[in-house]
Design a protein around this motif. Structure first.
Motif, PDB file in Angstrom:
ATOM      1  N   UNK A  60      -4.816   4.119  -5.745  1.00  0.00           N
ATOM      2  CA  UNK A  60      -4.504   2.787  -6.295  1.00  0.00           C
ATOM      3  C   UNK A  60      -5.211   2.472  -7.604  1.00  0.00           C
TER       4      UNK A  60
ATOM      5  N   UNK B  30       0.827  -1.218   0.000  1.00  0.00           N
ATOM      6  CA  UNK B  30       0.000   0.000   0.000  1.00  0.00           C
ATOM      7  C   UNK B  30       0.865   1.275   0.000  1.00  0.00           C
ATOM      8  N   UNK B  31       2.140   1.089   0.356  1.00  0.00           N
ATOM      9  CA  UNK B  31       3.039   2.254   0.299  1.00  0.00           C
ATOM     10  C   UNK B  31       3.347   2.644  -1.146  1.00  0.00           C
ATOM     11  N   UNK B  32       3.083   1.723  -2.063  1.00  0.00           N
ATOM     12  CA  UNK B  32       3.370   1.971  -3.477  1.00  0.00           C
ATOM     13  C   UNK B  32       2.070   2.374  -4.172  1.00  0.00           C
TER      14      UNK B  32
ATOM     15  N   UNK C 183      -6.079   2.025 -11.181  1.00  0.00           N
ATOM     16  CA  UNK C 183      -5.233   2.109 -12.374  1.00  0.00           C
ATOM     17  C   UNK C 183      -6.028   2.552 -13.593  1.00  0.00           C
TER      18      UNK C 183
ATOM     19  N   UNK D  48      -0.517   5.364 -12.627  1.00  0.00           N
ATOM     20  CA  UNK D  48      -0.570   4.673 -13.916  1.00  0.00           C
ATOM     21  C   UNK D  48      -1.761   5.127 -14.759  1.00  0.00           C
TER      22      UNK D  48
ATOM     23  N   UNK E 181      -0.258   3.008  -7.055  1.00  0.00           N
ATOM     24  CA  UNK E 181      -0.368   2.682  -8.485  1.00  0.00           C
ATOM     25  C   UNK E 181      -1.299   3.639  -9.233  1.00  0.00           C
TER      26      UNK E 181
ATOM     27  N   UNK F 194      -8.042  -3.763  -7.986  1.00  0.00           N
ATOM     28  CA  UNK F 194      -7.123  -3.016  -7.127  1.00  0.00           C
ATOM     29  C   UNK F 194      -7.716  -2.581  -5.789  1.00  0.00           C
TER      30      UNK F 194
END
Lengths: 313, 90
Positions: B68, B20-22, B70, B27, B24, B51
């Motif tokens: 998150x 969750x730190x990343x 996408x 995109x 997305x 997602x």
């Protein structure tokens, strides 16, 4: 009937932030399947898109204990974990119920992992094996597998002037697993989430080896827009390309829409409806290769006839 | 990022769900826009989101998690009430 409102209150076992493509069917299937049990779950994962994209170091999307070992041995890895659990349980060091799941793609199941899967099923380990069938090696760049359907263009069966995409029909792995006479084998589609979650719930409640083969549309490999994933996974069922059925204690049963089609309550769509949505089949709509479509249709009709008979229709 | 002396042996990751730190959401080329008025809270978009980007609280949809999402558009394409539309990301 599954209640989405009830499911929505549970904690998600797969976190956001994974790097699977936009529109990928795999995380949808993981979420649906893992929502079907309230017991703690341990998962093994064969090499593949799901494994790579959910655990890019130092991150993991899994909120459950999860192990990756290699491409071919998701089933033997989870079998080892399960055997360890049985020993600890016998010695009184663990006294709670734990469920075991192996996740793998079609490459890791139909081709590379079939010996590990077959062995673990024969030894009778208590685990659920889920195959995400996206019908090619998507993670490495869309190479054909033994799950790739006839007529599909992949990078190792490219449609062109010489061949019409893959020349062979896929093998029927669900039937191969049913032939192991394990307690539960089922085929599912994320589009029909009620059916898929109910099957996963049933599988989790049964002791012994269980196998679920789930169709997983891949926007990159199947060449379709990212928002069509669910629609295509439904079309696969409605055309009887991917019938929904289960084999419980060697008894075959059609489920969901497939049951309605067999009973004449719903129309069986022609395979063109499925093929035309995907770029991997676009050459089949040219003068040169249009004769392939009736071949595919007749194979589907014959397979569907055989399956219906097994299910008592 | 931790150095090799600090990380756990064997490639272990000891923080469950730390992806969750990343985020997305970067995109995304198209953004789903949710219309609360049309929504009947059937939650089909929630169960079909790859997602976990549909925010549900107390059985009701509260919005979309743009950190998150996408932008695949599955939610918009399957919504029975056309309560989600896709707009170009600016």
């Amino acid at each position: 009937m599954v209640s989405l409102k009830e499911l929505s209150k549970k904690e998600e076992k797969l976190a956001s932030g994974h790097r699977l493509c936009a529109g990928c069917a795999e995380p949808i299937i993981v979420r649906q399947i893992l929502s079907a049990t309230d017991e703690p779950v341990i998962a093994s994962n064969a090499t593949g898109c799901l494994e790579v994209a959910t655990t890019i170091y130092p991150y993991t999307s899994w909120k459950i204990p999860w192990i990756h070992s290699a491409f071919e041995n998701a089933a033997s890895t989870i079998a080892g974990v399960e055997a360890c659990y049985q020993v600890l349980k016998r010695k009184g060091k663990i006294n709670r119920e734990i469920k075991f799941v192996a996740f793998a793609g079609d490459g890791g199941t139909y081709d590379i992992g079939i010996q590990a899967l077959s062995g673990a099923a024969e030894r009778g380990h208590d685990f659920l094996y889920v195959c995400f069938n996206n019908e090619a090696y998507m993670n490495t760049g869309i190479q054909r597998s033994s799950a790739t359907p006839m007529g599909a263009s992949t990078t190792t069966s490219p449609a062109g002037s010489v061949i019409p995409g893959k020349k062979e029909f896929p093998k029927d792995l669900t039937e191969i697993m049913a032939a192991h006479k394990i307690p539960y084998v089922a085929q599912g589609s994320p589009g029909f989430y009620n059916d898929l979650i109910a099957k996963a719930g049933k599988a989790f409640s049964i002791k012994g080896p269980k196998f679920m083969n789930v169709i997983a549309p891949c926007p990159r490999g199947w060449r379709h827009p990212t928002d069509k994933t669910i629609e295509i996974s439904k079309k696969a069922v409605e055309t009887c390309f991917w019938p929904l059925y289960e084999v419980e204690n060697n008894e075959y049963r059609l489920t969901g829409i497939s049951k309605l089609i067999a009973e004449g309550k719903k129309e069986k769509l022609p395979i063109v409806e499925y093929l035309k949505m995907q770029g991997r089949f676009k050459h089949l709509f040219t003068e040169k290769y249009k004769h392939i479509i009736p071949e595919i249709q007749s194979r589907i009709d014959s397979d569907w006839g055989i399956l219906k008979k097994k299910c008592g229709y | 990022m931790k150095g090799w002396k600090e990380i756990p042996d064997g490639g272990l990751i000891l923080e469950p769900g730390n992806s969750v730190e990343y985020k997305t959401g970067s995109w995304r080329a198209k953004r789903p826009v949710w219309d609360k008025e049309k929504c009947i809270n059937c939650l089909i978009c929630w169960i079909q989101c790859p997602d976990n980007a549909i925010i549900v609280e107390n059985e009701k949809i509260r919005g979309i998690n743009y950190d998150y999402c996408k932008g695949c558009g599955i939610c918009a394409s399957i919504c029975p009430k056309e309560a989600i539309s896709m707009e170009e990301e600016k």
